[in-house]
Enzyme design. Structure first.
Site, PDB file in Angstrom:
ATOM      1  N   ASP A  59       0.860  -1.192   0.000  1.00  0.00           N
ATOM      2  CA  ASP A  59       0.000   0.000   0.000  1.00  0.00           C
ATOM      3  C   ASP A  59       0.891   1.236   0.000  1.00  0.00           C
ATOM      4  O   ASP A  59       2.072   1.175   0.343  1.00  0.00           O
ATOM      5  CB  ASP A  59      -0.906   0.021   1.240  1.00  0.00           C
ATOM      6  N   SER A  60       0.265   2.376  -0.339  1.00  0.00           N
ATOM      7  CA  SER A  60       0.995   3.638  -0.260  1.00  0.00           C
ATOM      8  C   SER A  60       1.408   3.930   1.183  1.00  0.00           C
ATOM      9  O   SER A  60       2.374   4.651   1.409  1.00  0.00           O
ATOM     10  CB  SER A  60       0.111   4.778  -0.762  1.00  0.00           C
ATOM     11  N   CYS A  94      -4.416  -1.502  -1.955  1.00  0.00           N
ATOM     12  CA  CYS A  94      -4.578  -0.075  -2.193  1.00  0.00           C
ATOM     13  C   CYS A  94      -5.536   0.091  -3.373  1.00  0.00           C
ATOM     14  O   CYS A  94      -5.270  -0.442  -4.455  1.00  0.00           O
ATOM     15  CB  CYS A  94      -3.208   0.518  -2.527  1.00  0.00           C
ATOM     16  N   GLU A 153      -2.331   9.135   8.004  1.00  0.00           N
ATOM     17  CA  GLU A 153      -0.863   9.033   7.908  1.00  0.00           C
ATOM     18  C   GLU A 153      -0.185   9.873   9.000  1.00  0.00           C
ATOM     19  O   GLU A 153       0.935   9.591   9.403  1.00  0.00           O
ATOM     20  CB  GLU A 153      -0.378   9.474   6.524  1.00  0.00           C
ATOM     21  N   CYS A 172     -11.132   2.916   0.112  1.00  0.00           N
ATOM     22  CA  CYS A 172      -9.710   3.226   0.343  1.00  0.00           C
ATOM     23  C   CYS A 172      -9.334   2.450   1.584  1.00  0.00           C
ATOM     24  O   CYS A 172     -10.040   2.504   2.598  1.00  0.00           O
ATOM     25  CB  CYS A 172      -9.513   4.720   0.563  1.00  0.00           C
ATOM     26  N   HIS A 219      -7.252   2.831   3.758  1.00  0.00           N
ATOM     27  CA  HIS A 219      -6.981   3.609   4.969  1.00  0.00           C
ATOM     28  C   HIS A 219      -8.249   3.835   5.815  1.00  0.00           C
ATOM     29  O   HIS A 219      -8.165   4.006   7.028  1.00  0.00           O
ATOM     30  CB  HIS A 219      -6.439   4.999   4.612  1.00  0.00           C
TER      31      HIS A 219
END
Ligand code: DGL
Length: 281
Positions: free
Chosen positions: A17-18, A80, A165, A199, A201
């Site tokens: 994932d990012s 992702c 993040e 997403c 996240h």
């Protein structure tokens, strides 16, 4: 070409994932398939991907896939949505044939879409995702293929990934942006009964999302569905399954500071993890 002429040596399953979002997918996968070995790679130094162009997401994702192949993975999950929407197909069609046609890269959009028919009662579905995923229309296209006539509305939530993040997902600052994007979606279609958290996240914001989302709406995080789909995939593909080692371990790699990764990952996974820094290029 990575290793076409060498004997195939089994290796871990790669999860990419990012940033931290992929941990919500990894968690679902490890709960269901704890026997395998995994390498998790978070490109935290370059997150978020959601506002980046097609070319950049594709380049970054390909770098990550190549690295995970070099580290011995025969199967890589793009945990992702942005990478699944913008890079997966090109990698499968254009890059795997020369990198190594026997390795596989899978995404998270299809496994999620496949479940929606059993979740929505009135065929009004909402998507909350990054700008990149929304603009790609991948969910609209896939949902339309599986369920003709379904009504799909999407809203991009560009502030959610930075909140996560930066470890602000549970703080008071998150409330404003969580409410804002949910309101935007429900203004577009007040009949929505199912919202895909498109997403990886976003499950980390679940407490806040539940707070502002009407209780009759089903929220769909992806971890369990991706895990179910992976389990079925491994059952059906014995050749790949044999190349996935089973030791129950997980190695964590990040392109940012390992200390920062370990601190946040420990909060998200509720266990202490060790991380190592790598450079992607
Ligand atoms: N977690 C990713 C996704 O599912 C990417 C978020 C980002 O880097 O913007 O889309």
């Amino acid at each position: 070409m990575i290793s076409n002429f060498l004997p195939k040596k089994p290796g871990p399953i790669g999860v990419f994932d990012s940033g931290f979002g992929g941990l919500t997918i990894l968690e679902g996968i490890r709960q269901q398939l704890p026997q395998y070995d995994y390498i998790f790679l978070g490109d935290n130094a370059r997150a978020p991907y959601g506002t980046r162009s097609f070319e950049v997401v594709y380049d970054f994702t390909l770098q990550a896939v190549r690295r995970l192949f070099e580290l011995g993975c025969h199967l890589v999950i793009l945990a992702c949505n942005t990478a699944s929407a913008k890079a997966l197909r090109s990698i499968q069609v254009n890059d795997l044939p020369y990198l190594d046609p026997d390795r596989r890269v899978l995404g998270v959009i299809r496994p999620t879409v496949e479940q929606i028919g059993s979740l929505t009662r009135n065929n009004h579905v909402g998507i909350l995702a990054t700008a990149g995923t929304v603009l790609s229309q991948s969910y609209d296209i896939e949902l339309g293929k599986f369920y003709p006539g379904i009504v799909v509305n999407s809203v991009a939530c560009p502030m959610w990934v930075p909140l996560i993040e930066n470890n602000e997902f549970d703080g008071p600052g998150a409330d404003y942006f969580v409410q804002k994007y949910l309101d935007q979606l429900l203004t577009k279609d007040g009949d929505i009964d199912t919202i895909i958290l498109g997403c990886t996240h976003y499950p980390l914001l679940m407490n806040k999302i539940r707070k502002y989302c009407p209780s009759h709406i089903t929220l769909v995080p992806q971890g369990k569905y991706v895990a179910d789909s992976l389990a079925q995939y491994l059952d059906r593909h014995e050749q790949i399954n044999r190349l996935c080692t089973r030791g129950g371990t997980c190695e964590y790699l990040t392109t940012e500071s390992p200390e920062k990764f370990m601190e946040s990952a420990t909060v998200f996974l509720h266990e202490q993890v060790q991380a190592r820094k790598i450079v992607l290029e």
